[in-house]
Design a protein around this motif. Structure first.
Motif, PDB file in Angstrom:
ATOM      1  N   GLY A 148       0.795  -1.218   0.000  1.00  0.00           N
ATOM      2  CA  GLY A 148       0.000   0.000   0.000  1.00  0.00           C
ATOM      3  C   GLY A 148       0.825   1.264   0.000  1.00  0.00           C
ATOM      4  N   PHE A 149       2.048   1.213   0.552  1.00  0.00           N
ATOM      5  CA  PHE A 149       2.899   2.405   0.504  1.00  0.00           C
ATOM      6  C   PHE A 149       4.033   2.265  -0.513  1.00  0.00           C
ATOM      7  CE2 PHE A 149       4.577   0.241   4.445  1.00  0.00           C
ATOM      8  CZ  PHE A 149       5.888   0.018   4.055  1.00  0.00           C
ATOM      9  N   SER A 150       3.915   1.274  -1.409  1.00  0.00           N
ATOM     10  CA  SER A 150       4.870   1.149  -2.503  1.00  0.00           C
ATOM     11  C   SER A 150       4.539   2.159  -3.599  1.00  0.00           C
ATOM     12  CB  SER A 150       4.823  -0.267  -3.080  1.00  0.00           C
ATOM     13  OG  SER A 150       5.593  -0.366  -4.257  1.00  0.00           O
ATOM     14  N   SER A 151       5.569   2.571  -4.336  1.00  0.00           N
ATOM     15  CA  SER A 151       5.356   3.456  -5.490  1.00  0.00           C
ATOM     16  C   SER A 151       5.382   2.675  -6.802  1.00  0.00           C
ATOM     17  CB  SER A 151       6.420   4.561  -5.516  1.00  0.00           C
ATOM     18  OG  SER A 151       7.724   4.000  -5.574  1.00  0.00           O
ATOM     19  N   GLU A 152       5.496   1.355  -6.724  1.00  0.00           N
ATOM     20  CA  GLU A 152       5.533   0.517  -7.905  1.00  0.00           C
ATOM     21  C   GLU A 152       4.105   0.099  -8.271  1.00  0.00           C
ATOM     22  OE1 GLU A 152       6.978  -1.490 -11.142  1.00  0.00           O
ATOM     23  OE2 GLU A 152       8.129  -0.202  -9.780  1.00  0.00           O
ATOM     24  N   PRO A 153       3.598   0.529  -9.426  1.00  0.00           N
ATOM     25  CA  PRO A 153       2.197   0.243  -9.766  1.00  0.00           C
ATOM     26  C   PRO A 153       1.844  -1.240  -9.742  1.00  0.00           C
ATOM     27  CG  PRO A 153       3.085   1.921 -11.229  1.00  0.00           C
ATOM     28  CD  PRO A 153       4.243   1.401 -10.429  1.00  0.00           C
ATOM     29  N   GLN A 154       2.725  -2.114 -10.245  1.00  0.00           N
ATOM     30  CA  GLN A 154       2.398  -3.533 -10.300  1.00  0.00           C
ATOM     31  C   GLN A 154       2.197  -4.119  -8.910  1.00  0.00           C
ATOM     32  OE1 GLN A 154       5.285  -6.144 -12.083  1.00  0.00           O
ATOM     33  NE2 GLN A 154       3.963  -7.939 -11.920  1.00  0.00           N
ATOM     34  N   TYR A 155       2.973  -3.656  -7.931  1.00  0.00           N
ATOM     35  CA  TYR A 155       2.854  -4.200  -6.585  1.00  0.00           C
ATOM     36  C   TYR A 155       1.501  -3.863  -5.951  1.00  0.00           C
ATOM     37  CZ  TYR A 155       7.956  -4.659  -6.981  1.00  0.00           C
ATOM     38  OH  TYR A 155       9.236  -4.964  -7.380  1.00  0.00           O
ATOM     39  N   ARG A 156       0.866  -2.801  -6.446  1.00  0.00           N
ATOM     40  CA  ARG A 156      -0.392  -2.335  -5.879  1.00  0.00           C
ATOM     41  C   ARG A 156      -1.624  -2.779  -6.665  1.00  0.00           C
ATOM     42  NH1 ARG A 156      -0.236   2.337  -2.759  1.00  0.00           N
ATOM     43  NH2 ARG A 156      -2.085   3.115  -3.848  1.00  0.00           N
ATOM     44  N   GLY A 160      -5.930  -3.350  -3.496  1.00  0.00           N
ATOM     45  CA  GLY A 160      -6.510  -2.397  -2.557  1.00  0.00           C
ATOM     46  C   GLY A 160      -7.861  -2.873  -2.037  1.00  0.00           C
ATOM     47  N   PRO A 161      -8.500  -2.152  -1.116  1.00  0.00           N
ATOM     48  CA  PRO A 161      -8.051  -0.857  -0.581  1.00  0.00           C
ATOM     49  C   PRO A 161      -6.886  -1.017   0.394  1.00  0.00           C
ATOM     50  CG  PRO A 161     -10.026  -1.580   0.555  1.00  0.00           C
ATOM     51  CD  PRO A 161      -9.801  -2.574  -0.542  1.00  0.00           C
ATOM     52  N   PHE A 162      -6.100   0.044   0.489  1.00  0.00           N
ATOM     53  CA  PHE A 162      -4.902  -0.008   1.311  1.00  0.00           C
ATOM     54  C   PHE A 162      -5.050   0.818   2.586  1.00  0.00           C
ATOM     55  CE2 PHE A 162      -3.364  -0.466  -3.128  1.00  0.00           C
ATOM     56  CZ  PHE A 162      -2.920  -1.774  -3.032  1.00  0.00           C
ATOM     57  N   ALA A 163      -4.262   0.447   3.584  1.00  0.00           N
ATOM     58  CA  ALA A 163      -4.246   1.200   4.839  1.00  0.00           C
ATOM     59  C   ALA A 163      -3.655   2.586   4.603  1.00  0.00           C
ATOM     60  CB  ALA A 163      -3.421   0.458   5.886  1.00  0.00           C
ATOM     61  N   GLY A 164      -4.203   3.574   5.266  1.00  0.00           N
ATOM     62  CA  GLY A 164      -3.663   4.925   5.181  1.00  0.00           C
ATOM     63  C   GLY A 164      -2.553   5.132   6.190  1.00  0.00           C
TER      64      GLY A 164
END
Length: 411
Positions: A148-156, A160-164
């Motif tokens: 959720g805090f990765s900047s790599e699109p494939q990893y996300r 989701g939804p991801f923790a804030g």
């Protein structure tokens, strides 16, 4: 015709990896053998998990001895192995407390929980408001919180939804860190060198500036050294290159001696004190088998002075790679025996280069399509480094050189 072992794995295993087409069956030291007996130099060390080489006799002896006595009890009881293991770990790292886990991702999750609770119970952040600053390009594992805090699109993508509660800043930019800090900031979680991003080394003094900034703002500095720790970069910890001590430290990979998944979150007293019985746990974390192997791995690292070896031979390999001067090489980056070779994909992709290395008897893996990593076991010798460099040069010599030279970056 496809190898039967590859066919079977493809049939029954989820396709969440894209392995090179080699079927390994044994390993000793820095060497691996496939089913046909062909020998390969391991220049990847399972992402640094095999820092002591394959089947190291001292580690195998510790494993088999303890397996014959007591392997798993859970932390519901004390054992005679965990205390000595954590004592050695804390003494070597200079951290007063440790919480044992299994995978590196579990240790990162532990650090996140500790930082948030410290923010609420010690710093006084309003409930449900704590923020942790991370860096773009980070890689800390594959749990939903972490991706959720990765900047790599494939990893996300699709997870989701991801923790804030996470704020992202550029890696290597201490000013950006300071600008992102608010009264709700509990911690800054950072890799001293970004591994999965392509072996990205920050500017000299970066962590020292981050340490000063975190001190000024009462923010925890937590170093994720799952890949960079335990001698890999030429020091026990990569953070030592900047002469700083983090408030929290995450270790894994090499801690298990290449035999088991062993990790730990280490921290200063007031940070670790936020955990009470029942707050956090792991059935297998800190089991006697893991503790025995972890202690043997730490003693081996210390007694054999393997961090010094990584420093000396890392300089030798960096110099050798930089001397190649092929137009396909865009950059050579690294510290100790954690090295990335950035290639121009218009000439050759990193995956294709790794396949050619495999054909020549060297195994490693690409990252982000353009970077070939070199991270051999720390027990490698100078002669073996030179042999690897000869093979790497040979692979470059087989490529077309009808490509204009580009400016190279040797960070």
């Amino acid at each position: 015709m496809k190898n039967p072992a590859i066919t079977l794995e493809d049939r029954y295993c989820a396709h969440n990896y894209q392995p090179l087409p080699v079927v390994l069956s044994s390993g000793q030291g820095i060497w691996l053998r496939d089913q046909d007996g062909k020998r390969y130099m391991d220049m990847m060390s399972a992402y640094s998990a095999v820092s002591f080489g394959h089947s190291h006799p001292a580690l195998v002896a510790a494993l088999t001895k303890q397996a014959g006595q007591l392997a798993v009890t859970s932390r519901a009881f004390y054992t005679d192995q965990l205390g000595p293991f954590l004592q050695l770990l804390c003494e070597m790292t200079g951290m007063p407390k440790a919480l044992p886990m299994n995978s590196g991702a579990e240790a990162v999750e532990t650090a996140i929980k500790a930082a948030r609770k410290w923010g609420y119970k010690v710093k006084g952040i309003a409930d449900q408001s704590a923020e942790i600053i991370v860096c773009r390009g980070n890689f800390a594992g594959r749990t939903t919180t972490i991706v959720g805090f990765s900047s790599e699109p494939q990893y996300r993508d699709g997870f989701g939804p991801f923790a804030g509660g996470f704020v992202s800043v550029p890696f290597g930019d201490a000013d950006a860190l300071e600008k992102a800090i608010t009264p709700n900031t509990a911690a800054f979680l950072v890799e001293p060198i970004q591994g999965e991003a392509g072996i990205i080394v920050p500017p000299e003094g970066y962590l020292k500036k981050c340490r000063e900034i975190c001190d000024r703002h009462n923010v925890l500095l937590i170093c994720d050294e799952v890949q960079t720790g335990l001698g890999r970069t030429g020091r026990l910890l990569a953070s030592e290159h900047d002469g700083i001590k983090p408030d929290g430290l995450i270790l894994g990979k090499a801690l298990g001696g290449g035999l088991l998944a062993v990790s730990a979150f280490l921290a200063r007293e007031d940070l670790m004190a936020v955990f009470a019985p029942g707050d956090h746990g792991s059935t297998f974390g800190g089991n006697p088998l893991a503790a025995a192997v972890g202690q043997a791995a730490l003693r081996l690292l210390r007694d054999e002075k393997l961090a010094d070896t990584a420093q000396r031979l890392g300089e030798r390999m960096l110099a050798g790679l930089r001397a190649i001067q092929h137009p396909a090489i865009r950059a050579i980056r690294g510290r100790g025996l954690l090295i990335g070779m950035d290639l121009d994909p218009a000439v050759i992709t990193a995956r294709e280069f790794c396949e050619r290395l495999m054909q020549q008897g060297i195994l490693t893996k690409d990252t982000h399509d353009t970077v070939v990593r070199f991270a051999p076991p720390l027990i490698i010798t100078a002669d073996e480094i030179d042999a690897a460099l000869t093979t790497i040069r040979h692979v470059f010599e087989t490529l077309s050189t009808a490509v204009p030279l580009t400016e190279k970056s040797y960070a």
